[in-house]
Design a protein around this motif. Structure first.
Motif, mmCIF file in Angstrom:
data_model
loop_
_atom_site.group_PDB
_atom_site.id
_atom_site.type_symbol
_atom_site.label_atom_id
_atom_site.label_comp_id
_atom_site.label_asym_id
_atom_site.label_seq_id
_atom_site.Cartn_x
_atom_site.Cartn_y
_atom_site.Cartn_z
ATOM 1 N N ILE A 59 0.836 -1.208 0.000
ATOM 2 C CA ILE A 59 0.000 0.000 0.000
ATOM 3 C C ILE A 59 0.869 1.256 0.000
ATOM 4 O O ILE A 59 0.566 2.247 -0.674
ATOM 5 N N HIS A 60 1.964 1.205 0.734
ATOM 6 C CA HIS A 60 2.871 2.358 0.748
ATOM 7 C C HIS A 60 3.507 2.561 -0.615
ATOM 8 O O HIS A 60 3.622 3.705 -1.110
ATOM 9 N N LYS A 61 3.916 1.479 -1.263
ATOM 10 C CA LYS A 61 4.557 1.573 -2.576
ATOM 11 C C LYS A 61 3.573 2.046 -3.643
ATOM 12 O O LYS A 61 3.902 2.910 -4.470
ATOM 13 N N GLN A 62 2.344 1.498 -3.618
ATOM 14 C CA GLN A 62 1.367 1.829 -4.653
ATOM 15 C C GLN A 62 0.741 3.201 -4.488
ATOM 16 O O GLN A 62 0.559 3.942 -5.450
ATOM 17 N N PHE A 63 0.389 3.533 -3.251
ATOM 18 C CA PHE A 63 -0.428 4.729 -3.029
ATOM 19 C C PHE A 63 0.229 5.774 -2.125
ATOM 20 O O PHE A 63 -0.355 6.824 -1.876
ATOM 21 N N GLY A 64 1.428 5.476 -1.617
ATOM 22 C CA GLY A 64 2.099 6.424 -0.737
ATOM 23 C C GLY A 64 1.448 6.550 0.625
ATOM 24 O O GLY A 64 1.684 7.521 1.340
ATOM 25 N N LYS A 65 0.617 5.578 0.990
ATOM 26 C CA LYS A 65 -0.090 5.617 2.266
ATOM 27 C C LYS A 65 0.620 4.739 3.296
ATOM 28 O O LYS A 65 1.016 3.611 2.989
ATOM 29 N N ILE A 66 0.772 5.247 4.503
ATOM 30 C CA ILE A 66 1.233 4.428 5.622
ATOM 31 C C ILE A 66 0.001 4.021 6.405
ATOM 32 O O ILE A 66 -0.786 4.872 6.830
ATOM 33 N N CYS A 111 -1.962 1.285 9.392
ATOM 34 C CA CYS A 111 -1.722 0.513 10.607
ATOM 35 C C CYS A 111 -1.902 -0.979 10.305
ATOM 36 O O CYS A 111 -2.495 -1.349 9.282
ATOM 37 N N PRO A 112 -1.435 -1.871 11.174
ATOM 38 C CA PRO A 112 -1.537 -3.313 10.897
ATOM 39 C C PRO A 112 -2.968 -3.840 10.890
ATOM 40 O O PRO A 112 -3.233 -4.865 10.258
ATOM 41 N N HIS A 113 -3.895 -3.164 11.563
ATOM 42 C CA HIS A 113 -5.297 -3.578 11.511
ATOM 43 C C HIS A 113 -5.875 -3.282 10.136
ATOM 44 O O HIS A 113 -6.504 -4.139 9.502
ATOM 45 N N SER A 114 -5.637 -2.045 9.682
ATOM 46 C CA SER A 114 -6.115 -1.659 8.351
ATOM 47 C C SER A 114 -5.505 -2.544 7.271
ATOM 48 O O SER A 114 -6.143 -2.815 6.242
ATOM 49 N N ALA A 115 -4.287 -3.026 7.499
ATOM 50 C CA ALA A 115 -3.629 -3.901 6.531
ATOM 51 C C ALA A 115 -4.428 -5.174 6.292
ATOM 52 O O ALA A 115 -4.473 -5.676 5.159
ATOM 53 N N THR A 116 -5.090 -5.692 7.320
ATOM 54 C CA THR A 116 -5.901 -6.900 7.120
ATOM 55 C C THR A 116 -7.065 -6.612 6.186
ATOM 56 O O THR A 116 -7.481 -7.471 5.413
ATOM 57 N N GLY A 117 -7.591 -5.388 6.260
ATOM 58 C CA GLY A 117 -8.674 -5.000 5.360
ATOM 59 C C GLY A 117 -8.210 -4.896 3.926
ATOM 60 O O GLY A 117 -8.875 -5.375 2.996
ATOM 61 N N TYR A 118 -7.060 -4.258 3.727
ATOM 62 C CA TYR A 118 -6.522 -4.128 2.369
ATOM 63 C C TYR A 118 -6.144 -5.494 1.797
ATOM 64 O O TYR A 118 -6.333 -5.749 0.600
ATOM 65 N N PHE A 119 -5.617 -6.377 2.638
ATOM 66 C CA PHE A 119 -5.262 -7.719 2.175
ATOM 67 C C PHE A 119 -6.499 -8.449 1.674
ATOM 68 O O PHE A 119 -6.505 -9.018 0.571
ATOM 69 N N ALA A 120 -7.571 -8.430 2.460
ATOM 70 C CA ALA A 120 -8.804 -9.116 2.067
ATOM 71 C C ALA A 120 -9.412 -8.480 0.815
ATOM 72 O O ALA A 120 -9.881 -9.183 -0.083
ATOM 73 N N ALA A 121 -9.391 -7.164 0.745
ATOM 74 C CA ALA A 121 -9.951 -6.481 -0.428
ATOM 75 C C ALA A 121 -9.207 -6.877 -1.697
ATOM 76 O O ALA A 121 -9.817 -7.114 -2.745
ATOM 77 N N ASP A 122 -7.890 -6.980 -1.594
ATOM 78 C CA ASP A 122 -7.094 -7.370 -2.761
ATOM 79 C C ASP A 122 -7.355 -8.819 -3.158
ATOM 80 O O ASP A 122 -7.462 -9.136 -4.352
ATOM 81 N N GLN A 123 -7.495 -9.688 -2.165
ATOM 82 C CA GLN A 123 -7.734 -11.105 -2.445
ATOM 83 C C GLN A 123 -9.106 -11.346 -3.056
ATOM 84 O O GLN A 123 -9.288 -12.261 -3.869
ATOM 85 N N LEU A 124 -10.093 -10.529 -2.676
ATOM 86 C CA LEU A 124 -11.480 -10.791 -3.077
ATOM 87 C C LEU A 124 -11.981 -9.878 -4.195
ATOM 88 O O LEU A 124 -13.096 -10.065 -4.682
ATOM 89 N N ARG A 125 -11.182 -8.912 -4.625
ATOM 90 C CA ARG A 125 -11.690 -7.893 -5.545
ATOM 91 C C ARG A 125 -12.229 -8.493 -6.850
ATOM 92 O O ARG A 125 -13.208 -7.983 -7.404
ATOM 93 N N ALA A 126 -11.631 -9.571 -7.320
ATOM 94 C CA ALA A 126 -12.089 -10.173 -8.575
ATOM 95 C C ALA A 126 -13.452 -10.829 -8.436
ATOM 96 O O ALA A 126 -14.163 -11.036 -9.425
ATOM 97 N N THR A 127 -13.856 -11.147 -7.210
ATOM 98 C CA THR A 127 -15.130 -11.838 -6.979
ATOM 99 C C THR A 127 -16.255 -10.881 -6.635
ATOM 100 O O THR A 127 -17.401 -11.310 -6.483
ATOM 101 N N LEU A 128 -15.929 -9.585 -6.481
ATOM 102 C CA LEU A 128 -16.920 -8.614 -6.020
ATOM 103 C C LEU A 128 -17.280 -7.624 -7.119
ATOM 104 O O LEU A 128 -16.404 -7.146 -7.842
#
Length: 465
Positions: free
Chosen positions: A375-382, A384-401
């Motif tokens: 997320i930091h590399k792609q969007f320049g955003k830092i 937190c580790p909780h939010s990271a779980t959300g981004y991980f799931a969103a990336d894994q499931l985006r093709a199905t949604l």
């Protein structure tokens, strides 16, 4: 509107009464008798209003004739005045499908501020009107305690008692609870995990002394807090739906199921919401449930995202009640089974109904750290580790949604500098609100996880009622 217990054996209560109640007398959680529905024209009207007015209008639907007495409108406006951003959570489009919703611009830099700050205003007003006092009980895995301590500090009619698990919150979270210097706030470190803290609050609330001490709870077991959180799901989904014309999916880091249940309430009210994705760390009690249909306790594991280090998701009892056809007896039996045998199982039809609205995904430490780097590399955003779980799931499931996916960023990265440094090799910038935090003196007491030990602290600090 009246609210009944998920276990079906307690008096119905009004919204005003919920301000001073956590659990019902039978140990259940309060739920509304019906979901108020927003029409298309009402949703269109809301989209053009300021956030504080949206939150007020949403809560008015749940408050009925008592709305003016509770006066949430004034409380919300006054609470938001203390936010870095008081115009609602910032929404940012990151790519053709991914959005962020930053929920960390309140006084303690976490999503809990959006509910606890106005809830404290409403409780304080109610105590003033009725000329009463209260002892606010709060079990926390980190962020709820900080938000509660900040929201109630210095109030003359309420004392706040914060229970947090010893060594299982970040240093920033702990100091936000223990460095306020407010005479009416007492932080207590419990030798155990969050589930022990949560159990203590429930037992205190059900104890014979509860009325004498005038206990009230502000964890997400208090439905008024969940209703306040539903407002930002309506706010975000309407704005983004207006932009793209599709239902909006949300990825929500969740341990106790409270924040994501607020999204479910918004959806039941008619907000244009698609899937609600529950994300967790290694303490994956909810992803296991969504995958297998079995709610089963396991040992709580300390992680880099401590606010989700939970194995007993208390708020899921409200969802269980819905899946059981609003049958209080059936819900009570299932909760009893969980308490006695550490497990229960949904029927196939109940599991299917659950996964119609929800999805869930576990994100371990390595995946969370890699996601923080990505997320930091792609969007320049830092993040937190909780939010990271959300981004991980969103990336894994985006093709199905279908439609956009909004990641709920639940806390500022500066609250978890160790995890950020491990992921990125650098510390996050320190917000102004935290600049002098580590120079302040801490005050807290450490106890064993017993009701007697906690009561002894309360009596020693605040005196016996």
């Amino acid at each position: 509107m009246l609210y009944s217990s998920t276990r079906g054996n307690a008096p119905a209560r009004s919204l005003r009464e919920l301000l001073s109640r956590g659990t019902a007398e039978d140990g259940g959680l309060y739920v509304p008798e019906a979901w108020p529905e927003l029409t298309s024209s009402e949703l269109a009207t809301l989209s053009g209003r300021a956030y504080d007015q949206i939150a007020s209008d949403v809560l008015a639907l749940f408050g009925g004739a008592e709305w003016q007495q509770c006066d949430f409108t004034t409380g919300i406006r006054k609470a938001l005045a203390g936010f870095e951003r008081n115009d609602g959570p910032p929404l940012s489009r990151l790519d053709d499908q991914m959005w962020s919703m930053e929920l960390f611009h309140g006084p303690t830099l976490a999503f809990k501020d959006y509910a606890l700050a106005p809830l404290a205003e409403a409780i304080d007003r109610e105590l003033t009107i009725t000329d009463k006092r209260a002892t606010v009980l709060c079990a926390t895995s980190g962020d709820t305690g900080a938000a509660t301590a900040n929201a109630f500090a210095g109030r003359s009619r309420a004392n706040a008692v914060i229970l947090f698990p010893e060594g299982r919150v970040s240093d920033v979270q702990r100091k936000q609870m223990t460095c306020l210097g407010a005479a009416n706030v007492q932080a207590i470190s419990v030798r155990g995990d969050f589930d022990d803290c949560q159990c203590l609050v429930k037992n205190l609330y059900q104890s014979e002394a509860a009325k004498e001490y005038s206990y009230t709870a502000v964890n997400s077991i208090n439905l008024a807090r969940i209703l306040l959180q539903a407002s930002y799901y309506i706010y975000a989904s309407v704005k983004i739906h207006n932009d793209c014309g599709q239902p909006v999916n949300f990825a929500v880091p969740s341990g106790n199921f409270g924040n994501v249940f607020a999204g479910y309430i918004a959806k039941q009210m008619g907000a244009p919401i698609g899937k609600l994705i529950v994300t967790s760390n290694e303490n994956d009690v909810l992803p296991r449930l969504f995958e297998t249909g079995m709610m089963s306790k396991a040992e709580t594991i300390p992680t880099i995202s401590p606010s989700m280090d939970i194995q007993v998701s208390s708020n899921f009892e409200r969802m269980l009640w819905i899946l059981k056809g609003r049958d209080g007896n059936a819900t009570r039996d299932m909760q009893k089974q969980l308490a006695e045998k550490s497990i229960y199982e949904l029927s196939q039809s109940q599991h299917s109904r659950l996964t119609k609205d929800f999805d869930a995904m576990k994100c371990g430490k390595d995946d969370a750290l890699n996601t923080m780097r990505q997320i930091h590399k792609q969007f320049g955003k830092i993040i937190c580790p909780h939010s990271a779980t959300g981004y991980f799931a969103a990336d894994q499931l985006r093709a199905t949604l279908n439609g956009p996916i909004v990641v709920a960023e639940t806390a500022h990265p500066a609250k978890f500098p160790t995890a950020v440094e491990e992921a990125l090799g650098t510390l996050p910038e320190t917000p102004v609100r935290l600049e002098d935090l580590f120079a302040r003196e801490e005050e807290f007491t450490t106890v064993d996880p017993t009701v007697e030990a906690v009561l002894s602290v309360i009596d020693g600090i605040f005196g016996t009622p």
